[in-house]
Design a protein around this motif. Structure first.
Motif, mmCIF file in Angstrom:
data_model
loop_
_atom_site.group_PDB
_atom_site.id
_atom_site.type_symbol
_atom_site.label_atom_id
_atom_site.label_comp_id
_atom_site.label_asym_id
_atom_site.label_seq_id
_atom_site.Cartn_x
_atom_site.Cartn_y
_atom_site.Cartn_z
ATOM 1 N N TYR A 63 0.801 -1.219 0.000
ATOM 2 C CA TYR A 63 0.000 0.000 0.000
ATOM 3 C C TYR A 63 0.837 1.273 0.000
ATOM 4 C CZ TYR A 63 0.359 0.269 5.204
ATOM 5 O OH TYR A 63 0.782 0.349 6.514
ATOM 6 N N VAL A 92 0.427 3.550 -3.006
ATOM 7 C CA VAL A 92 -0.758 4.376 -3.257
ATOM 8 C C VAL A 92 -1.058 5.387 -2.153
ATOM 9 C CG1 VAL A 92 -1.868 2.639 -4.733
ATOM 10 C CG2 VAL A 92 -2.322 2.623 -2.267
ATOM 11 N N PRO A 119 3.082 -5.591 -6.331
ATOM 12 C CA PRO A 119 1.886 -4.783 -6.080
ATOM 13 C C PRO A 119 1.219 -5.057 -4.732
ATOM 14 C CG PRO A 119 1.905 -5.531 -8.338
ATOM 15 C CD PRO A 119 3.055 -6.227 -7.659
ATOM 16 N N ILE A 176 -1.769 -5.888 -3.439
ATOM 17 C CA ILE A 176 -2.889 -4.939 -3.341
ATOM 18 C C ILE A 176 -3.662 -5.107 -2.038
ATOM 19 C CG2 ILE A 176 -5.069 -4.272 -4.411
ATOM 20 C CD1 ILE A 176 -3.783 -5.125 -7.070
ATOM 21 N N GLU A 209 -6.802 1.273 0.274
ATOM 22 C CA GLU A 209 -7.237 2.162 -0.806
ATOM 23 C C GLU A 209 -8.210 1.382 -1.684
ATOM 24 O OE1 GLU A 209 -8.528 4.392 -3.072
ATOM 25 O OE2 GLU A 209 -6.924 5.550 -2.101
ATOM 26 N N TRP A 250 -5.003 2.119 -7.917
ATOM 27 C CA TRP A 250 -4.001 1.048 -7.855
ATOM 28 C C TRP A 250 -3.444 0.753 -9.244
ATOM 29 C CZ3 TRP A 250 -1.582 -1.385 -3.931
ATOM 30 C CH2 TRP A 250 -2.117 -1.304 -2.659
ATOM 31 N N ARG A 279 -1.121 3.557 -10.478
ATOM 32 C CA ARG A 279 0.145 3.636 -9.758
ATOM 33 C C ARG A 279 1.035 2.431 -10.076
ATOM 34 N NH1 ARG A 279 1.115 8.658 -7.513
ATOM 35 N NH2 ARG A 279 2.727 7.598 -6.318
ATOM 36 N N ASP A 324 -3.927 -10.738 -7.092
ATOM 37 C CA ASP A 324 -3.752 -9.312 -7.361
ATOM 38 C C ASP A 324 -4.132 -8.969 -8.794
ATOM 39 O OD1 ASP A 324 -2.970 -8.656 -4.815
ATOM 40 O OD2 ASP A 324 -0.830 -8.622 -5.259
ATOM 41 N N LEU A 376 -6.857 -6.306 -10.265
ATOM 42 C CA LEU A 376 -6.434 -5.211 -11.137
ATOM 43 C C LEU A 376 -7.087 -5.267 -12.507
ATOM 44 C CD1 LEU A 376 -2.569 -4.867 -10.577
ATOM 45 C CD2 LEU A 376 -4.315 -3.137 -10.092
#
Length: 311
Positions: free
Chosen positions: A131, A134, A159, A161, A166, A172, A175, A192, A196
């Motif tokens: 995180y 972000v 990543p 996530i 967020e 996401w 970024r 992830d 995404l």
């Protein structure tokens, strides 16, 4: 030495306190994905430092002490009079965690450009993820760092996530793509990628990142093992180890630390050296990372393996 960048917090595991419905048993374990990667690298004998904000509260002091005892270099820790982030963790019947975060305004989100100047030549690689990609101001600080250093040092991205930090998937996505443009190595889970890019084949995303400049993309698939996508060697697969599963907390971080440690041990921890990776070396890299994740999954929480456990 690797400079690992991002959050440091406590994972607070919640379990029912017997038959008492109005009580929970809580167990707090130092963590956060970048924190875990740094500890994992140190346990594997790989020099590393952590760049993050550390609270001056008792939990922050404990995090600092853990890093010191594990052998993680502390010169890039930035002190703040702000709270320590808490990640509340609940495990389902399969040992898979769900998280809720208490982190707004906490220390690990606060570092900005003035807290990170020029890096010494001893820093050969930079790892970013989770995180901290972000949450501002640290997200902007890390993106500027990666853009500045990608021509000189190995850039690694995970990543990892956390939509409960967020919830805006588009943020996401934007970024991560910005970081991926400068990353030489990307490690990502199939979960992830499903968040995404729902409905898009993971293999297609991996190939897109390779065509954009990355040299290696590693895709973890839990019990289905892991895949390595390489510009030079195509796609490789490693099956998961058969273990008695405790939980999967820290498995991805173990995988990531093992990747970076293996590259360091074989003098492949630079953008130029990564392009010389042979297929045999790529297979060994993938196998080492899968074994590291399996060791972590066999015990509770983010208890990453030591080098001696690979004998």
């Amino acid at each position: 030495m690797y400079l690992v960048c991002g959050e440091a917090l406590f994972d607070v595991f919640m379990t029912p306190a017997g038959s008492a419905r109005n009580r929970l048993t809580l167990e707090a374990i130092a963590g956060g994905s970048p924190f875990n990667v740094a500890v994992g690298l140190a346990r594997l004998g790989t020099p590393c430092a952590l760049f993050t904000g550390i609270s001056s509260d008792p939990m922050g002091q404990q995090l600092r002490q853990v890093l010191k005892e594990e052998g993680v270099e502390g010169r890039y820790l930035v002190p703040f009079d702000a709270p320590t982030t808490l990640a509340m963790v609940a495990l389902n019947a399969d040992g898979v965690p769900s998280y809720s975060f208490r982190g707004e305004g906490c220390a690990d989100r606060l570092p900005n450009d003035k807290h990170l100047g020029s890096l010494g030549d001893e820093v050969r690689g930079i790892h970013v993820g989770s995180y901290s990609l972000v949450t501002t101001p640290i997200a902007d600080t890390l993106l500027e760092l990666v853009r500045r250093e990608s021509g000189r040092r190995l850039i690694s991205l995970d990543p990892n996530i956390r939509l409960n930090v967020e919830p805006d998937v588009q943020r996401w996505r934007e970024r991560i793509e910005a970081f991926a443009e400068r990353a030489h190595l990307i490690k990502v889970s199939d979960e992830d990628l499903a968040l995404l890019y729902p409905g898009e084949a993971p293999e297609r995303i991996a190939q897109r990142w390779l065509s954009g400049g990355s040299e290696l993309v590693l895709l973890t698939r839990g019990a289905a093992g892991a895949q390595l996508f390489s510009r030079q060697h195509g796609e490789l697969h490693e099956t998961a180890h058969r273990i008695t599963l405790c939980d999967t907390v820290g498995a991805g971080d173990s995988f990531q630390a093992a990747l970076l440690s293996h590259l360091h041990a074989h003098q492949l921890d630079s953008p130029a050296a990564l392009t010389t990776l042979t297929q045999e070396q790529a297979r060994a890299l993938l196998a080492f990372a899968v074994k590291a994740a399996a060791i972590t999954c066999s015990r509770r929480g983010p208890d990453l393996p030591h080098r001696y456990e690979f004998a």
